[in-house]
Design a protein around this motif. Structure first.
Motif, PDB file in Angstrom:
ATOM      1  N   LEU A 292     -16.744  63.139  75.652  1.00  0.00           N
ATOM      2  CA  LEU A 292     -17.487  63.501  74.594  1.00  0.00           C
ATOM      3  C   LEU A 292     -16.948  62.839  73.304  1.00  0.00           C
ATOM      4  N   GLY A 293     -15.802  62.784  73.091  1.00  0.00           N
ATOM      5  CA  GLY A 293     -15.297  62.451  71.754  1.00  0.00           C
ATOM      6  C   GLY A 293     -15.036  63.531  70.854  1.00  0.00           C
ATOM      7  N   GLU A 294     -14.175  63.346  69.983  1.00  0.00           N
ATOM      8  CA  GLU A 294     -14.130  64.344  68.829  1.00  0.00           C
ATOM      9  C   GLU A 294     -15.017  64.116  67.585  1.00  0.00           C
ATOM     10  N   ALA A 295     -15.197  65.132  66.708  1.00  0.00           N
ATOM     11  CA  ALA A 295     -15.914  64.920  65.582  1.00  0.00           C
ATOM     12  C   ALA A 295     -15.164  64.366  64.442  1.00  0.00           C
ATOM     13  N   GLY A 296     -15.649  63.704  63.552  1.00  0.00           N
ATOM     14  CA  GLY A 296     -14.938  63.055  62.339  1.00  0.00           C
ATOM     15  C   GLY A 296     -14.777  61.347  62.399  1.00  0.00           C
ATOM     16  N   GLU A 297     -14.088  61.145  61.187  1.00  0.00           N
ATOM     17  CA  GLU A 297     -13.898  59.577  61.153  1.00  0.00           C
ATOM     18  C   GLU A 297     -12.670  59.123  62.180  1.00  0.00           C
ATOM     19  N   ALA A 298     -11.633  59.993  62.222  1.00  0.00           N
ATOM     20  CA  ALA A 298     -10.547  59.403  63.058  1.00  0.00           C
ATOM     21  C   ALA A 298     -11.004  59.037  64.481  1.00  0.00           C
ATOM     22  N   ALA A 299     -11.925  59.869  65.174  1.00  0.00           N
ATOM     23  CA  ALA A 299     -12.189  59.688  66.440  1.00  0.00           C
ATOM     24  C   ALA A 299     -13.210  58.360  66.699  1.00  0.00           C
ATOM     25  N   GLN A 300     -13.610  57.752  65.160  1.00  0.00           N
ATOM     26  CA  GLN A 300     -14.352  56.537  65.391  1.00  0.00           C
ATOM     27  C   GLN A 300     -13.821  55.306  64.758  1.00  0.00           C
ATOM     28  N   GLN A 369     -37.869  72.201  67.276  1.00  0.00           N
ATOM     29  CA  GLN A 369     -37.237  71.869  68.720  1.00  0.00           C
ATOM     30  C   GLN A 369     -36.991  70.606  68.832  1.00  0.00           C
ATOM     31  N   VAL A 370     -38.140  69.862  68.664  1.00  0.00           N
ATOM     32  CA  VAL A 370     -37.820  68.297  68.926  1.00  0.00           C
ATOM     33  C   VAL A 370     -36.864  67.699  67.900  1.00  0.00           C
ATOM     34  N   VAL A 371     -36.987  68.092  66.630  1.00  0.00           N
ATOM     35  CA  VAL A 371     -35.709  67.424  65.884  1.00  0.00           C
ATOM     36  C   VAL A 371     -34.442  68.125  66.372  1.00  0.00           C
ATOM     37  N   LYS A 372     -34.131  69.330  66.675  1.00  0.00           N
ATOM     38  CA  LYS A 372     -32.823  69.793  67.220  1.00  0.00           C
ATOM     39  C   LYS A 372     -32.470  68.861  68.385  1.00  0.00           C
ATOM     40  N   TRP A 373     -33.489  68.738  69.388  1.00  0.00           N
ATOM     41  CA  TRP A 373     -33.223  68.009  70.642  1.00  0.00           C
ATOM     42  C   TRP A 373     -32.498  66.556  70.274  1.00  0.00           C
ATOM     43  N   TYR A 374     -33.333  65.837  69.062  1.00  0.00           N
ATOM     44  CA  TYR A 374     -32.958  64.552  68.571  1.00  0.00           C
ATOM     45  C   TYR A 374     -31.746  64.323  68.249  1.00  0.00           C
ATOM     46  N   LEU A 375     -31.037  65.486  67.338  1.00  0.00           N
ATOM     47  CA  LEU A 375     -29.873  65.401  66.734  1.00  0.00           C
ATOM     48  C   LEU A 375     -28.932  65.723  67.972  1.00  0.00           C
ATOM     49  N   SER A 376     -29.177  66.264  68.974  1.00  0.00           N
ATOM     50  CA  SER A 376     -27.995  66.700  69.986  1.00  0.00           C
ATOM     51  C   SER A 376     -27.677  65.515  70.934  1.00  0.00           C
ATOM     52  N   GLY A 377     -28.362  64.381  70.442  1.00  0.00           N
ATOM     53  CA  GLY A 377     -27.991  63.208  71.347  1.00  0.00           C
ATOM     54  C   GLY A 377     -26.893  62.276  70.863  1.00  0.00           C
ATOM     55  N   PHE A 378     -26.254  62.521  69.426  1.00  0.00           N
ATOM     56  CA  PHE A 378     -25.386  61.925  68.756  1.00  0.00           C
ATOM     57  C   PHE A 378     -23.805  62.144  68.900  1.00  0.00           C
ATOM     58  N   TYR A 379     -23.625  63.408  69.193  1.00  0.00           N
ATOM     59  CA  TYR A 379     -22.207  63.691  69.034  1.00  0.00           C
ATOM     60  C   TYR A 379     -21.241  63.339  70.302  1.00  0.00           C
ATOM     61  N   LYS A 380     -21.863  62.937  71.502  1.00  0.00           N
ATOM     62  CA  LYS A 380     -21.056  62.540  72.599  1.00  0.00           C
ATOM     63  C   LYS A 380     -20.966  60.820  72.323  1.00  0.00           C
ATOM     64  N   LYS A 381     -19.609  60.580  72.067  1.00  0.00           N
ATOM     65  CA  LYS A 381     -19.349  59.141  71.485  1.00  0.00           C
ATOM     66  C   LYS A 381     -17.838  58.953  72.283  1.00  0.00           C
ATOM     67  N   PRO A 382     -17.691  57.703  72.651  1.00  0.00           N
ATOM     68  CA  PRO A 382     -16.325  57.289  72.921  1.00  0.00           C
ATOM     69  C   PRO A 382     -15.210  57.211  71.822  1.00  0.00           C
ATOM     70  N   LYS A 383     -13.919  57.319  72.267  1.00  0.00           N
ATOM     71  CA  LYS A 383     -12.995  57.305  71.247  1.00  0.00           C
ATOM     72  C   LYS A 383     -12.894  55.738  71.004  1.00  0.00           C
ATOM     73  N   GLY A 384     -12.518  55.768  69.505  1.00  0.00           N
ATOM     74  CA  GLY A 384     -12.442  54.433  68.856  1.00  0.00           C
ATOM     75  C   GLY A 384     -13.701  53.667  68.713  1.00  0.00           C
ATOM     76  N   LEU A 385     -13.902  52.396  68.589  1.00  0.00           N
ATOM     77  CA  LEU A 385     -14.952  51.632  68.574  1.00  0.00           C
ATOM     78  C   LEU A 385     -15.149  51.027  69.801  1.00  0.00           C
ATOM     79  N   LYS A 386     -16.203  51.204  70.518  1.00  0.00           N
ATOM     80  CA  LYS A 386     -16.533  50.585  71.980  1.00  0.00           C
ATOM     81  C   LYS A 386     -18.067  50.261  71.763  1.00  0.00           C
ATOM     82  N   LYS A 387     -18.185  49.069  72.483  1.00  0.00           N
ATOM     83  CA  LYS A 387     -19.570  48.784  72.734  1.00  0.00           C
ATOM     84  C   LYS A 387     -20.021  48.530  74.202  1.00  0.00           C
TER      85      LYS A 387
END
Length: 653
Positions: A292-300, A369-387
């Motif tokens: 899932l990754g962590e929130a904030g700049e360090a995880a990115q 509710q649609v906007v809430k679903w849309y925003l829910s798709g972004f917090y899952k991210k790998p650690k660091g910069l990954k493509k």
């Protein structure tokens, strides 16, 4: 008076009663009769579904699933509905087609037999949400399309017989229901089951095989040609039927259940030559690991190791500012070990928000509710910069999520439909909960000297099937900046996205903000947005796309948490299931990239680069061969509209 006549009988009766009743009393009588008529119609339909004697036709038919494969199902045609079962015992319900919303058409086919199609002309769902015995979920078979059904009979005579029967059930369902229920009351249940089935089957077969007149297709013609009793639906008989229903409500259900086994045995005897077949079902297994990754700049932020800095320099020699990076070979150490088609599925771990939105009656709350679903798709991210991997042409990926609250499933399928330019098409469907989503993404990368951007050009279209509403949405871009020459890179999201529903007039605008040059940690991953009706702003959104978002109502001035992916929310994520590895096609993402993924997980960059080269070289070779033969690539799952250029899932019509 016309309404009173409809529910109370003859015009003579009305004129006499009207003189005696006041206007208020007359309205009470009409309301009472209205309620009784609704009850009668409901009881009539329930009786039709549960009574084994009320059958127009029943036989084995082949049904085509969304993945173009066929399965044999036991099909029972009743007035107004087509019931699908796994076996003739009617104990494993698969689905119910509501014929009143369908059109019927013969379908040309190269294969043996006779093919025809039931479809909704406006591409809405044709399925009932519950089974005849209140089943919430049908027996598992191959995935079936939501807005149509393609059916194949064993022979042309059988197929035309079924088409005639379906036309009869489509256009004369009310007459059939009343007639067959009446026959069931006048005769013994056992004999009625045989006689009603045989008489209607014989009627259709006779009209199909003999060169006489065409089968009448409206209620009055059917009644005039085939039934002697012209006063069947008088007020008196209706009341008697209602009285019979009321008296036999409890007993009738018991008798129906007791007679199920007898009826099943008779059906088994009648169709003893038809053997149920083993249906090959796709095996889905729950995903074992998820990052899932962590929130904030360090995880990115990615710190490139010394051994990989030389690869960065090699990469920089290949590019120049403003250059499109889609044709540049990237080093494997920056790759996330999964395909871009897989990554696009990250938006559906909270698809239960869409299930709730489909049931929401208020259009404003639906948009929220649609906007809430849309925003829910972004917090899952790998650690660091990954493509993620650039998908190979023809590569596809499929998975699903199970909704515990509604006991439904959301299916996802995506295919790489073009390599140059790189376009990924996707389709998401939850037939039971009443929503689907489709779209295509053109992934473009641009280099700016000390930063680069990955632009996702395209849109998704969310449809609520029971409302006919489309929500069209765009995507933010990913921006990588930092001291690339020194090996430090940070990933952010930027750009303005729009979510619009033309039918309701509601829209939402969300701006993903890049960190300012002199910004602090709180200015990372910021968003701001507005929800509007026309030009009127109803609410304002402020917060961070990977943490808390606050909504402020413009009318009331009240502010509250709109979305926050807390640990509790993350634990309630839907569980994703992927296709069992042994059952995957060679071009499914996990199997296609397995060697590259294995090498990356083992931190063997040399092996990963070699395996990646093998796949890309095979793709180039295949493209050259098609060019020499002057052949065009044909997609397996998606078609492109020649006018709009949009990509559509082939089996969702």
């Amino acid at each position: 008076q016309s309404e009173s006549k409809l529910f109370n009988g003859s015009e003579k009766d009305i004129s006499q009663s009207s003189s005696k009743l006041t206007k208020k009393e007359s309205l009470k009588v009409q309301k009472k009769n209205y309620r009784e008529e609704k009850k009668r119609a409901t009881k009539e339909l329930l009786s039709t579904l549960t009574d084994p004697s009320v059958i127009v036709m029943a036989d084995w038919l082949k049904i085509r699933g969304t993945l173009k494969s066929w399965t044999k199902l036991w099909c029972v045609l009743k007035p107004g509905v087509l019931l699908l079962y796994k076996t003739p015992k009617n104990d494993q319900w698969v689905g119910t087609v509501l014929l009143n919303v369908c059109e019927l058409i013969e379908r040309p086919s190269k294969k043996d037999g006779f093919c025809f199609k039931l479809f909704h002309p406006l591409e809405q769902t044709i399925w009932a949400t519950k089974g005849p015995k209140g089943e919430a979920v049908g027996a598992i078979t191959l995935p079936l399309p939501s807005s149509y059904l393609i059916i194949r009979a064993a022979s042309e005579s059988d197929g035309r017989c079924w088409m005639d029967a379906l036309e009869l059930a489509l256009k004369c369902s009310s007459l059939l229901k009343r007639t067959m229920i009446r026959e069931g009351k006048e005769h013994d249940l056992n004999s009625s089951a045989d006689s009603s089935h045989v008489s209607f089957y014989g009627l259709i077969r006779a009209n199909n095989l003999h060169s006489g007149e065409n089968l009448p297709l409206n209620d009055s013609e059917i009644e005039r040609h085939h039934f002697k009793d012209q006063d069947t639906y008088s007020d008196k008989s209706d009341k008697e039927n209602d009285h019979d229903h009321e008296e036999s409500d409890n007993d009738g259900l018991g008798k129906s259940e007791e007679s199920d086994s007898d009826t099943s045995e008779r059906q088994d005897d009648s169709y003893v030559d038809q053997e149920p077949i083993d249906i090959k079902e796709t095996t889905y297994l729950e995903q074992s690991h998820e990052e899932l990754g962590e929130a904030g700049e360090a995880a990115q932020t990615e710190e490139v190791s010394e051994e990989n800095k030389s690869l960065i320099w090699t990469l920089l020699k290949q590019v120049r500012p403003g250059m499109d990076l889609s044709k540049v070979v990237l080093p494997t150490f920056i790759l996330e070990p999964r395909s871009f088609l897989d990554k696009l599925s990250d938006y559906y771990y909270h698809a239960d928000f869409l299930s709730e939105a489909a049931l929401e009656e208020n259009a404003y709350n639906r948009m929220k509710q649609v906007v809430k679903w849309y925003l829910s798709g972004f917090y899952k991210k790998p650690k660091g910069l990954k493509k993620p991997y650039n998908p190979i042409l023809g590569e596809f990926f499929r998975c699903m999520w199970i909704h515990p609250r509604t006991n439904s499933k959301t299916f996802y399928i995506a295919e790489q439909v073009s390599h140059h330019p790189p376009i990924s098409a996707f389709y998401v469907s939850n037939r039971k909960d009443g929503f689907c989503l489709s779209g295509s993404i053109l992934a473009k990368s641009k280099f700016y000297g000390n930063s680069l951007s990955a632009i996702l050009d395209g849109e998704g279209r969310l449809t609520f099937l029971n409302r006919g509403e489309d929500y069209v949405m765009t995507m933010p871009y990913a921006h990588c900046k930092g001291r690339i020459l020194y090996g430090t890179m940070t990933l952010e999201l930027g750009g303005i996205v729009n979510i619009t529903c033309e039918k309701t007039g509601y829209s939402a605008t969300i701006e993903f903000k890049l960190k300012p040059f002199l910004g602090n940690n709180d200015s990372v991953n910021q968003i701001s947005g507005r929800i509007k009706l026309g030009k009127e702003v109803l609410a304002v959104l402020e917060g961070h796309w990977d943490s808390e978002v606050i909504i402020s109502d413009k009318k009331t001035g009240v502010s509250e948490t709109f979305w926050n992916p807390t640990s509790e929310i993350k634990q309630r994520r839907l569980h994703r299931y992927t296709v069992k590895f042994e059952e995957q096609d060679d071009f499914e993402s996990e199997k296609l990239w397995q060697q590259v993924t294995k090498a990356i997980n083992n931190k063997d960059q040399t092996e990963a680069t070699q395996e990646k080269y093998i796949l890309e070289e095979a793709q180039r070779k295949s493209a050259k061969e098609r060019k020499l033969k002057d052949e065009e690539w044909t997609c397996k799952l998606f078609d492109q509209d020649s006018i709009t250029g949009e990509w559509h899932y082939k089996y969702a019509e």
